[in-house]
Design an enzyme around this catalytic site. Structure first.
Site, PDB file in Angstrom:
ATOM      1  N   ILE A  14       0.847  -1.206   0.000  1.00 36.96           N
ATOM      2  CA  ILE A  14       0.000   0.000   0.000  1.00 36.96           C
ATOM      3  C   ILE A  14       0.879   1.253   0.000  1.00 36.96           C
ATOM      4  CG2 ILE A  14      -1.870   1.205   1.188  1.00 36.96           C
ATOM      5  CD1 ILE A  14      -2.607  -1.548   2.468  1.00 36.96           C
ATOM      6  N   ASP A  33      11.859   2.393   5.796  1.00 39.80           N
ATOM      7  CA  ASP A  33      11.384   1.004   5.769  1.00 39.80           C
ATOM      8  C   ASP A  33      12.561   0.085   6.100  1.00 39.80           C
ATOM      9  OD1 ASP A  33      10.363  -1.618   4.726  1.00 39.80           O
ATOM     10  OD2 ASP A  33       8.773  -0.408   3.863  1.00 39.80           O
ATOM     11  N   ASN A  34      12.312  -0.985   6.840  1.00 40.83           N
ATOM     12  CA  ASN A  34      13.410  -1.918   7.123  1.00 40.83           C
ATOM     13  C   ASN A  34      13.462  -3.067   6.116  1.00 40.83           C
ATOM     14  OD1 ASN A  34      11.319  -3.584   7.868  1.00 40.83           O
ATOM     15  ND2 ASN A  34      11.977  -3.883   9.994  1.00 40.83           N
ATOM     16  N   LEU A  35      12.608  -3.021   5.113  1.00 40.27           N
ATOM     17  CA  LEU A  35      12.566  -4.019   4.024  1.00 40.27           C
ATOM     18  C   LEU A  35      12.323  -5.437   4.539  1.00 40.27           C
ATOM     19  CD1 LEU A  35      15.462  -2.683   1.690  1.00 40.27           C
ATOM     20  CD2 LEU A  35      13.015  -2.205   1.538  1.00 40.27           C
ATOM     21  N   SER A 126      -7.273  -1.097  10.407  1.00 42.41           N
ATOM     22  CA  SER A 126      -7.857  -2.168   9.608  1.00 42.41           C
ATOM     23  C   SER A 126      -9.293  -2.423  10.037  1.00 42.41           C
ATOM     24  CB  SER A 126      -7.028  -3.436   9.848  1.00 42.41           C
ATOM     25  OG  SER A 126      -7.718  -4.562   9.373  1.00 42.41           O
ATOM     26  N   TYR A 150      -2.531  -9.990  15.621  1.00 41.90           N
ATOM     27  CA  TYR A 150      -2.401  -8.931  14.610  1.00 41.90           C
ATOM     28  C   TYR A 150      -3.493  -7.870  14.823  1.00 41.90           C
ATOM     29  CZ  TYR A 150      -3.171  -6.366  10.311  1.00 41.90           C
ATOM     30  OH  TYR A 150      -3.398  -5.345   9.411  1.00 41.90           O
ATOM     31  N   LYS A 154      -3.387  -3.756  16.165  1.00 41.91           N
ATOM     32  CA  LYS A 154      -3.991  -2.570  15.540  1.00 41.91           C
ATOM     33  C   LYS A 154      -4.913  -1.861  16.534  1.00 41.91           C
ATOM     34  CE  LYS A 154      -2.150  -2.798  11.483  1.00 41.91           C
ATOM     35  NZ  LYS A 154      -1.159  -1.809  11.092  1.00 41.91           N
ATOM     36  N   PHE A 179     -10.540  -1.660   4.426  1.00 43.65           N
ATOM     37  CA  PHE A 179     -11.268  -2.913   4.251  1.00 43.65           C
ATOM     38  C   PHE A 179     -10.346  -3.879   3.478  1.00 43.65           C
ATOM     39  CE2 PHE A 179     -15.234  -2.679   6.539  1.00 43.65           C
ATOM     40  CZ  PHE A 179     -15.006  -1.468   7.152  1.00 43.65           C
ATOM     41  N   ASN A 200      -4.053 -14.286   1.505  1.00 38.45           N
ATOM     42  CA  ASN A 200      -5.227 -13.499   1.125  1.00 38.45           C
ATOM     43  C   ASN A 200      -5.777 -13.948  -0.228  1.00 38.45           C
ATOM     44  OD1 ASN A 200      -3.364 -11.086   2.653  1.00 38.45           O
ATOM     45  ND2 ASN A 200      -5.396 -11.570   3.399  1.00 38.45           N
TER      46      ASN A 200
HETATM   47  P1  NAD Z   1       3.426  -4.625   3.489  1.00 37.92           P
HETATM   48  O1  NAD Z   1       3.994  -5.708   4.312  1.00 37.92           O
HETATM   49  O2  NAD Z   1       3.513  -4.742   2.012  1.00 37.92           O
HETATM   50  O3  NAD Z   1       4.066  -3.222   3.911  1.00 37.92           O
HETATM   51  C1  NAD Z   1       4.497  -2.962   5.215  1.00 37.92           C
HETATM   52  C2  NAD Z   1       5.903  -2.390   5.122  1.00 37.92           C
HETATM   53  O4  NAD Z   1       6.376  -2.094   6.441  1.00 37.92           O
HETATM   54  C3  NAD Z   1       6.894  -3.358   4.491  1.00 37.92           C
HETATM   55  O5  NAD Z   1       7.592  -2.699   3.459  1.00 37.92           O
HETATM   56  C4  NAD Z   1       7.832  -3.746   5.638  1.00 37.92           C
HETATM   57  O6  NAD Z   1       9.150  -3.992   5.187  1.00 37.92           O
HETATM   58  C5  NAD Z   1       7.725  -2.511   6.528  1.00 37.92           C
HETATM   59  N1  NAD Z   1       7.988  -2.761   7.951  1.00 37.92           N
HETATM   60  C6  NAD Z   1       7.467  -3.720   8.742  1.00 37.92           C
HETATM   61  N2  NAD Z   1       7.955  -3.613   9.987  1.00 37.92           N
HETATM   62  C7  NAD Z   1       8.801  -2.549   9.980  1.00 37.92           C
HETATM   63  C8  NAD Z   1       9.610  -1.946  10.969  1.00 37.92           C
HETATM   64  N3  NAD Z   1       9.675  -2.420  12.218  1.00 37.92           N
HETATM   65  N4  NAD Z   1      10.346  -0.866  10.644  1.00 37.92           N
HETATM   66  C9  NAD Z   1      10.317  -0.379   9.371  1.00 37.92           C
HETATM   67  N5  NAD Z   1       9.586  -0.926   8.396  1.00 37.92           N
HETATM   68  C10 NAD Z   1       8.815  -1.997   8.696  1.00 37.92           C
HETATM   69  O7  NAD Z   1       1.896  -4.439   3.933  1.00 37.92           O
HETATM   70  P2  NAD Z   1       0.754  -3.548   3.298  1.00 37.92           P
HETATM   71  O8  NAD Z   1      -0.280  -4.476   2.773  1.00 37.92           O
HETATM   72  O9  NAD Z   1       1.317  -2.513   2.440  1.00 37.92           O
HETATM   73  O10 NAD Z   1       0.159  -2.913   4.624  1.00 37.92           O
HETATM   74  C11 NAD Z   1       0.539  -1.644   5.094  1.00 37.92           C
HETATM   75  C12 NAD Z   1      -0.123  -1.399   6.436  1.00 37.92           C
HETATM   76  O11 NAD Z   1      -1.543  -1.487   6.286  1.00 37.92           O
HETATM   77  C13 NAD Z   1       0.268  -2.415   7.507  1.00 37.92           C
HETATM   78  O12 NAD Z   1       0.396  -1.738   8.733  1.00 37.92           O
HETATM   79  C14 NAD Z   1      -0.917  -3.360   7.522  1.00 37.92           C
HETATM   80  O13 NAD Z   1      -1.080  -3.965   8.767  1.00 37.92           O
HETATM   81  C15 NAD Z   1      -2.075  -2.423   7.210  1.00 37.92           C
HETATM   82  N6  NAD Z   1      -3.235  -3.081   6.610  1.00 37.92           N
HETATM   83  C16 NAD Z   1      -3.068  -3.868   5.503  1.00 37.92           C
HETATM   84  C17 NAD Z   1      -4.163  -4.523   4.953  1.00 37.92           C
HETATM   85  C18 NAD Z   1      -3.992  -5.424   3.760  1.00 37.92           C
HETATM   86  O14 NAD Z   1      -4.856  -6.262   3.527  1.00 37.92           O
HETATM   87  N7  NAD Z   1      -2.939  -5.287   2.960  1.00 37.92           N
HETATM   88  C19 NAD Z   1      -5.441  -4.370   5.505  1.00 37.92           C
HETATM   89  C20 NAD Z   1      -5.581  -3.536   6.615  1.00 37.92           C
HETATM   90  C21 NAD Z   1      -4.469  -2.901   7.167  1.00 37.92           C
HETATM   91  N1  UFG Z   2     -10.465 -16.929   1.187  1.00 37.99           N
HETATM   92  C1  UFG Z   2     -10.609 -18.146   0.550  1.00 37.99           C
HETATM   93  N2  UFG Z   2      -9.492 -18.788   0.132  1.00 37.99           N
HETATM   94  C2  UFG Z   2      -8.236 -18.277   0.299  1.00 37.99           C
HETATM   95  C3  UFG Z   2      -8.095 -17.032   0.954  1.00 37.99           C
HETATM   96  C4  UFG Z   2      -9.243 -16.387   1.394  1.00 37.99           C
HETATM   97  O1  UFG Z   2     -11.721 -18.637   0.383  1.00 37.99           O
HETATM   98  O2  UFG Z   2      -7.260 -18.913  -0.097  1.00 37.99           O
HETATM   99  C5  UFG Z   2     -11.681 -16.208   1.622  1.00 37.99           C
HETATM  100  C6  UFG Z   2     -11.731 -16.003   3.126  1.00 37.99           C
HETATM  101  O3  UFG Z   2     -12.292 -17.115   3.753  1.00 37.99           O
HETATM  102  C7  UFG Z   2     -12.587 -14.743   3.212  1.00 37.99           C
HETATM  103  C8  UFG Z   2     -12.245 -13.959   1.938  1.00 37.99           C
HETATM  104  O4  UFG Z   2     -11.673 -14.922   1.058  1.00 37.99           O
HETATM  105  O5  UFG Z   2     -13.946 -15.082   3.157  1.00 37.99           O
HETATM  106  C9  UFG Z   2     -11.235 -12.843   2.154  1.00 37.99           C
HETATM  107  O6  UFG Z   2     -10.076 -13.371   2.827  1.00 37.99           O
HETATM  108  P1  UFG Z   2      -8.698 -12.582   2.909  1.00 37.99           P
HETATM  109  O7  UFG Z   2      -7.719 -13.427   3.642  1.00 37.99           O
HETATM  110  O8  UFG Z   2      -8.306 -12.084   1.560  1.00 37.99           O
HETATM  111  O9  UFG Z   2      -9.084 -11.277   3.744  1.00 37.99           O
HETATM  112  P2  UFG Z   2      -9.725 -11.143   5.204  1.00 37.99           P
HETATM  113  O10 UFG Z   2     -11.019 -10.421   5.028  1.00 37.99           O
HETATM  114  O11 UFG Z   2      -9.749 -12.412   5.922  1.00 37.99           O
HETATM  115  O12 UFG Z   2      -8.655 -10.235   5.943  1.00 37.99           O
HETATM  116  C10 UFG Z   2      -8.025  -9.127   5.296  1.00 37.99           C
HETATM  117  C11 UFG Z   2      -6.608  -8.999   5.833  1.00 37.99           C
HETATM  118  C12 UFG Z   2      -6.644  -8.618   7.278  1.00 37.99           C
HETATM  119  C13 UFG Z   2      -7.433  -7.374   7.437  1.00 37.99           C
HETATM  120  C14 UFG Z   2      -8.823  -7.553   6.883  1.00 37.99           C
HETATM  121  C15 UFG Z   2      -9.628  -6.315   6.969  1.00 37.99           C
HETATM  122  O13 UFG Z   2      -5.922 -10.219   5.699  1.00 37.99           O
HETATM  123  O14 UFG Z   2      -5.341  -8.366   7.705  1.00 37.99           O
HETATM  124  O15 UFG Z   2      -8.745  -7.967   5.524  1.00 37.99           O
HETATM  125  O16 UFG Z   2      -8.947  -5.263   6.368  1.00 37.99           O
HETATM  126  F1  UFG Z   2      -7.514  -7.074   8.736  1.00 37.99           F
END
Ligand code: NAD
Ligand code: UFG
Length: 348
Positions: A14, A33-35, A126, A150, A154, A179, A200
């Site tokens: 994101i 970022d710590n990658l 989230s 997790y 949050k 979402f 996911n």
């Molecule tokens: P991502 O893992 O691709 O990005 C997170 C980044 O943070 C990574 O580049 C990682 O290297 C960096 N990072 C982690 N720990 C660190 C630390 N201690 N110091 C510095 N850098 C650090 O994940 P994303 O999907 O881009 O998500 C971004 C944020 O949004 C996260 O906080 C995640 O929890 C939140 N979020 C994501 C989703 C989703 O479905 N992708 C949904 C809801 C919330």
């Molecule tokens: N699903 C499958 N098969 C898979 C993966 C997922 O059927 O292999 C289904 C799940 O059961 C669920 C839907 O697809 O019904 C979505 O699942 P995701 O794992 O893609 O997403 P979630 O809604 O479970 O959770 C995601 C992130 C969470 C975040 C949340 C709300 O993983 O970190 O959305 O933002 F908190």
């Protein structure tokens, strides 16, 4: 008006998309970022897409000294804080790691911000903080609860932000509750690049489509939903990125007012307001990509809920933001990224 933004986690999925949107909106960005879950290649590609190098600092948000140096060197308007670990299953196995990274890391960042008197923050929260919702669509006043470390990390950060804003003046703290982010940049150059087998849904579907995985398991077909499969509010990552720009613009406007009083804690949902079932997403992806997506029904996944979608009214009213892109566009852009980069950023 100051327009420099520190983007923690800006190399991630994101964050990288948001860096582009921020640049296009006229913000200067510094990525920190710590990658641990991303690659330098993402930063290179973002630089190419925006046509200029990005200032990138490889560092950890738990590193007080490095943060101090960064806040001394730059004069920031605010911070967008994406950095965090996000795998629900891993958080159950390694709760200490998740609390240390996501909660302690955020506290360290907030301390550095306080020291530098930078008090504008947009935080990646989230929809998971709503637990199993009683009422749909979910608005920001819905009760919060979480069942895994997790989600709890949050929620804990949200509580910390809430308490900080309640007792200390001058903080403007916006947790954006995402979402289900999916999709990729329309160029196909950046996108989601999971390390192992995806947890996911969307990355799983796209890896089946490209032939990396054989078959999707659909977890549950007996939910009380349109077709028995889970329903989620999928949102295109570029819409999500624009939501961050809108939140920052809102902060700029508030802070720029003559009689300025701080915003405090202001949670906002970022979703489309529409639910799509797992089967509907599979069907849309298959159509858009022209690929068969092999699937089978399996048991429900522990901890999953039947349906989850946002009320997106608050974002529209306060930020003037709403999601624009459709499920088809989410699938198209995911497919472009996946087919152009079957191995993600691992180009070796
Ligand atoms: P991502 O893992 O691709 O990005 C997170 C980044 O943070 C990574 O580049 C990682 O290297 C960096 N990072 C982690 N720990 C660190 C630390 N201690 N110091 C510095 N850098 C650090 O994940 P994303 O999907 O881009 O998500 C971004 C944020 O949004 C996260 O906080 C995640 O929890 C939140 N979020 C994501 C989703 C989703 O479905 N992708 C949904 C809801 C919330
Ligand atoms: N699903 C499958 N098969 C898979 C993966 C997922 O059927 O292999 C289904 C799940 O059961 C669920 C839907 O697809 O019904 C979505 O699942 P995701 O794992 O893609 O997403 P979630 O809604 O479970 O959770 C995601 C992130 C969470 C975040 C949340 C709300 O993983 O970190 O959305 O933002 F908190």
């Amino acid at each position: 008006m100051k327009n420099k933004i520190l983007v923690t986690g800006g190399a991630g999925y994101i964050g990288s998309h948001t860096c582009i949107a921020l640049h296009q909106a006229g913000y200067d960005i510094v990525v920190y970022d710590n990658l641990s879950n991303s690659s330098r290649e993402a930063i290179n590609r973002v630089s190419t897409l925006i046509g200029q190098p990005i200032e990138f600092i490889e560092g950890d948000i738990r590193d007080t000294e490095l943060l101090r140096q960064v806040f001394t060197k730059h004069e920031f308007f605010g911070v967008i804080h994406f950095a965090g670990l996000k795998a629900v299953g891993e958080s159950v196995a390694k709760p200490l790691l998740y609390y240390n990274n996501n909660v302690s890391g955020t506290i360290t960042l907030l301390e550095a911000m306080a020291e530098a008197n930078v008090k504008n923050l947009v935080f990646s929260s989230s929809a998971t903080v709503y637990g199993d919702p009683e009422v749909l669509p979910i608005d920001e006043t819905s009760p919060r609860s979480c069942t895994n470390p997790y989600g709890q990390s949050k929620l804990t950060v949200e509580h910390i932000l809430e308490e900080l804003a309640a007792t200390n003046d001058g903080w403007n703290l916006i947790p954006l509750r995402y979402f289900n982010p999916v999709g990729a940049h329309p160029s196909g150059q950046i996108g989601e690049d999971p390390n192992d087998i995806p947890n996911n849904l969307m990355p799983y579907i796209s890896q089946v489509a490209v032939g990396k995985l054989e078959k999707l398991s659909i977890f549950g077909n007996d939910y009380p939903t349109v077709d028995g499969t889970g329903v989620r509010d999928f949102i295109h990552v570029t819409d999500l990125a624009q939501g961050h720009v809108a939140a920052l613009n809102y902060l700029q406007k508030q802070v720029g007012q003559d009689k300025y009083s701080s915003i405090g804690f202001l949670p906002i949902n970022l979703g489309t307001g529409k639910g799509t079932s797992v089967l509907e997403l599979v069907t849309a992806f298959s159509k858009v990509s022209g690929q068969d997506i092999l699937y089978q029904f399996d048991a429900r996944r522990a901890g999953d809920i039947a349906s989850c979608y946002a009320s997106a009214d608050k974002a529209k009213e306060l930020l003037g933001w709403e999601a624009k892109l459709s499920i088809n566009e989410m699938c198209q852009d995911t497919w472009r990224w996946q087919s152009m980069n079957p191995n993600g950023y691992n180009i070796a």
